[in-house]
Design an enzyme around this catalytic site. Structure first.
Site, short mmCIF file in Angstrom:
data_model
loop_
_atom_site.label_atom_id
_atom_site.label_comp_id
_atom_site.label_asym_id
_atom_site.label_seq_id
_atom_site.Cartn_x
_atom_site.Cartn_y
_atom_site.Cartn_z
N GLY A 217 45.11 30.34 -20.30
CA GLY A 217 45.63 31.70 -20.17
C GLY A 217 44.69 32.53 -19.32
O GLY A 217 43.99 32.00 -18.44
N ARG A 218 44.65 33.84 -19.56
CA ARG A 218 43.80 34.72 -18.76
C ARG A 218 42.33 34.29 -18.82
O ARG A 218 41.66 34.18 -17.79
CB ARG A 218 43.91 36.16 -19.24
CG ARG A 218 45.25 36.83 -19.01
CD ARG A 218 45.14 38.29 -19.41
NE ARG A 218 46.40 39.01 -19.30
CZ ARG A 218 47.24 39.21 -20.31
NH1 ARG A 218 46.94 38.72 -21.51
NH2 ARG A 218 48.36 39.88 -20.15
N ILE A 219 41.82 34.05 -20.04
CA ILE A 219 40.42 33.70 -20.20
C ILE A 219 40.15 32.31 -19.64
O ILE A 219 39.14 32.09 -18.96
CB ILE A 219 39.99 33.79 -21.67
CG1 ILE A 219 40.10 35.25 -22.14
CG2 ILE A 219 38.58 33.27 -21.86
CD1 ILE A 219 39.92 35.43 -23.64
N ARG B 248 50.24 24.39 -23.04
CA ARG B 248 51.61 24.05 -23.45
C ARG B 248 52.44 23.63 -22.26
O ARG B 248 53.34 22.80 -22.37
CB ARG B 248 52.26 25.23 -24.16
CG ARG B 248 51.74 25.46 -25.57
CD ARG B 248 52.47 26.57 -26.28
NE ARG B 248 52.22 27.87 -25.67
CZ ARG B 248 52.70 29.01 -26.14
NH1 ARG B 248 53.48 29.01 -27.22
NH2 ARG B 248 52.41 30.16 -25.55
N ALA C 70 36.94 31.31 -28.90
CA ALA C 70 38.31 31.76 -29.23
C ALA C 70 38.38 32.14 -30.71
O ALA C 70 38.15 33.29 -31.07
CB ALA C 70 39.32 30.67 -28.88
N ARG C 71 38.70 31.19 -31.56
CA ARG C 71 38.74 31.41 -33.01
C ARG C 71 38.23 30.15 -33.70
O ARG C 71 38.57 29.02 -33.31
CB ARG C 71 40.17 31.71 -33.48
CG ARG C 71 40.66 33.10 -33.15
CD ARG C 71 39.94 34.17 -33.96
NE ARG C 71 40.51 35.48 -33.79
CZ ARG C 71 40.15 36.35 -32.86
NH1 ARG C 71 39.20 36.02 -31.99
NH2 ARG C 71 40.72 37.54 -32.78
N GLU D 77 34.13 32.68 -40.86
CA GLU D 77 33.23 33.80 -40.60
C GLU D 77 33.65 35.04 -41.39
O GLU D 77 34.84 35.23 -41.67
CB GLU D 77 33.16 34.10 -39.10
CG GLU D 77 34.44 34.58 -38.45
CD GLU D 77 34.24 34.87 -36.97
OE1 GLU D 77 34.33 36.05 -36.58
OE2 GLU D 77 33.99 33.91 -36.19
N HIS E 219 29.93 36.19 -32.92
CA HIS E 219 31.24 36.67 -32.44
C HIS E 219 31.06 37.85 -31.48
O HIS E 219 31.60 38.94 -31.69
CB HIS E 219 32.13 37.07 -33.62
CG HIS E 219 33.59 37.08 -33.29
ND1 HIS E 219 34.56 36.76 -34.19
CD2 HIS E 219 34.25 37.37 -32.13
CE1 HIS E 219 35.76 36.86 -33.62
NE2 HIS E 219 35.59 37.22 -32.37
N GLY F 160 31.54 37.54 -27.95
CA GLY F 160 32.09 37.19 -26.65
C GLY F 160 32.62 38.37 -25.87
O GLY F 160 32.53 38.41 -24.64
#
Length: 328
Positions: A159-161, A181, A242-243, A272, A290, A292
Site C-alpha cells: 500500500g502507501r507505506i 492481495r 504495522a501491527r 502491547e 510503537h 513509527g
C-alpha cells in the site's frame, strides 16, 4: 438538527496546536493528563459525546458501542489503523468512523528502513556496548553485521507505506519483492522495479529481509503464522512497523532464541504495551515503543485530518476519510 459546535470527547493528549484549534471549533473535553481511559470511562464518554476522538490505545468494541447514547454519530479516530474499532457494531448503530490516512506514510517508511539498517548492522548492540563501558577499541572482527546492498527485501502489503519503503529500498541497493492481495499497476511496479509474488509462502522462503506493512484485519491476524515464519531462511530478518497481531509472536520469539532466523526489528507487539520478557533478553532484536509515526509533523497532520473530518460532518457533509468495512 446537528449542533454547530458538536460535543467532542478526546481520549488522549494531542499536540497543543490541535487541541487549541479543536477548542475554537467545537465544544471539547480534552484529556490533559494523557492517561488512557478505562473501559468504564470509554462507556461514559460514548454515552455523552456527539463525536469521539479515540486513538489506537482505545478498544472501541461492541460492548462500548452498545452503550453509546443517541447523540454519538461520529468516531473520528486519531490514527490510520482502525482495528481498535468494531466497525460492524458502529455500522449497526449508524455511527460513522473516520481515520487519518496518508499522513504517516513517509514517517513509517523511514522507521522501517531504520530498523532494517539497525538490525543488519547491529546498531543497538553497538550503542549498548558504548554505554556499558565495554568497548575497548576497534577490532577487525568486532561487531560484524551484514551489508544490505544486493539483498532481497520482501514487502508484505504494497500500500502507501509499502511503496514508500520500496522507493527507499531501491536507494540502498535492495532488490524489491512484494506480496499483496493483487499486483500494483504495471507502471508502479516498473517504477519500483518490484517483483510480485502471488504466493506469500514462496516469497518468504526466498527473502533476506521481510517487512510487514499490511493493516491488521480479521483476515491478517497471524498472517505470519508459526508455519509461515518457519519458511524464512536462517539469514532472514523480520521487521514489523504495522501491527503486532499480524505475527505469531510466540513462534517468532522461539525462532529468534534458537537463531533459526537472524534477527528482528519490532516497533509493534502482539499484546502491547505488554512485551514478552524473552524479547528483552535477545541481542538480535531491536525493540521500539510503537514510534513509527512519531514525528511532530506527522502528529500535526493527523490532528488536522481529525478536525477536517469532524468539521465536514458537523456541516452536514460526508467526511473525507470515512472508513467502511468493505475497504479493509
Amino acid at each position: 438538527m446537528r449542533s454547530k459546535r458538536p460535543f467532542v470527547i478526546v481520549t488522549r493528549k494531542l499536540p497543543d496546536a490541535i487541541e487549541t484549534r479543536m477548542m475554537e471549533l467545537f465544544a471539547c473535553r480534552l484529556n490533559l493528563d494523557d492517561i488512557p481511559l478505562s473501559k468504564p470511562q470509554l462507556i461514559a464518554a460514548v454515552e455523552r459525546a456527539e463525536v469521539l476522538v479515540p486513538t489506537v490505545t482505545d478498544r472501541i468494541d461492541a460492548e462500548v458501542l452498545d452503550a453509546a447514547g443517541p447523540a454519538l454519530k461520529l468516531i473520528a479516530s486519531f490514527g490510520t489503523g482502525v482495528d481498535h474499532v468494531d466497525l460492524a457494531a458502529a455500522q449497526r448503530r449508524g455511527i460513522i468512523v473516520t481515520n487519518t490516512p496518508g499522513v504517516l506514510t513517509e514517517d513509517t517508511a523511514d522507521m522501517t528502513m531504520a530498523l532494517i539498517l539497525a538490525v543488519s548492522r547491529r546498531l543497538a548492540e553497538g550503542e549498548r556496548l558504548i554505554r556499558s563501558g565495554g568497548w575497548t577499541g576497534w577490532g577487525p572482527t568486532s561487531m560484524l553485521g551484514h551489508r544490505i546492498w544486493g539483498k532481497r527485501l520482501g514487502i508484505l502489503g504494497m500500500g502507501r507505506i509499502g511503496m514508500a519503503l520500496a522507493r527507499r529500498a531501491k536507494g540502498f541497493g535492495l532488490a524489491v519483492h512484494y506480496h499483496n492481495r493483487r499486483p500494483v499497476p504495471d507502471d508502479v511496479e516498473s517504477a519500483l522495479e518490484a517483483t510480485y509474488w502471488e504466493s506469500l509462502d514462496q516469497m518468504l522462503a526466498h527473502m533476506d529481509i521481510v517487512s510487514v506493512n499490511c493493516p491488521h484485519t480479521p483476515a491478517t491476524y497471524h498472517l505470519l503464522s508459526a508455519r509461515r515464519l518457519r519458511l524464512l531462511p536462517p539469514q532472514a530478518i523480520l521487521v514489523n512497523t504495522a501491527r503486532g497481531e499480524i505475527v505469531d509472536e510466540e513462534e517468532l520469539v522461539r525462532l529468534l532464541e534458537t537463531r533459526a532466523i537472524a534477527g528482528a526489528g519490532l516497533d509493534v507487539f502482539e499484546h502491547e504495551p505488554a512485551i514478552d520478557p524473552r524479547l528483552r533478553l535477545l541481542d538480535n532484536v531491536v525493540l521500539l515503543p510503537h514510534m513509527g509515526s512519531a514525528t511532530i509533523e506527522g502528529r500535526l497532520a493527523m490532528g488536522e485530518k481529525v478536525i477536517i473530518n469532524i468539521k465536514t460532518f458537523a456541516d452536514g457533509h460526508r467526511p473525507p476519510d470515512r472508513v467502511l468495512g468493505s475497504m479493509l
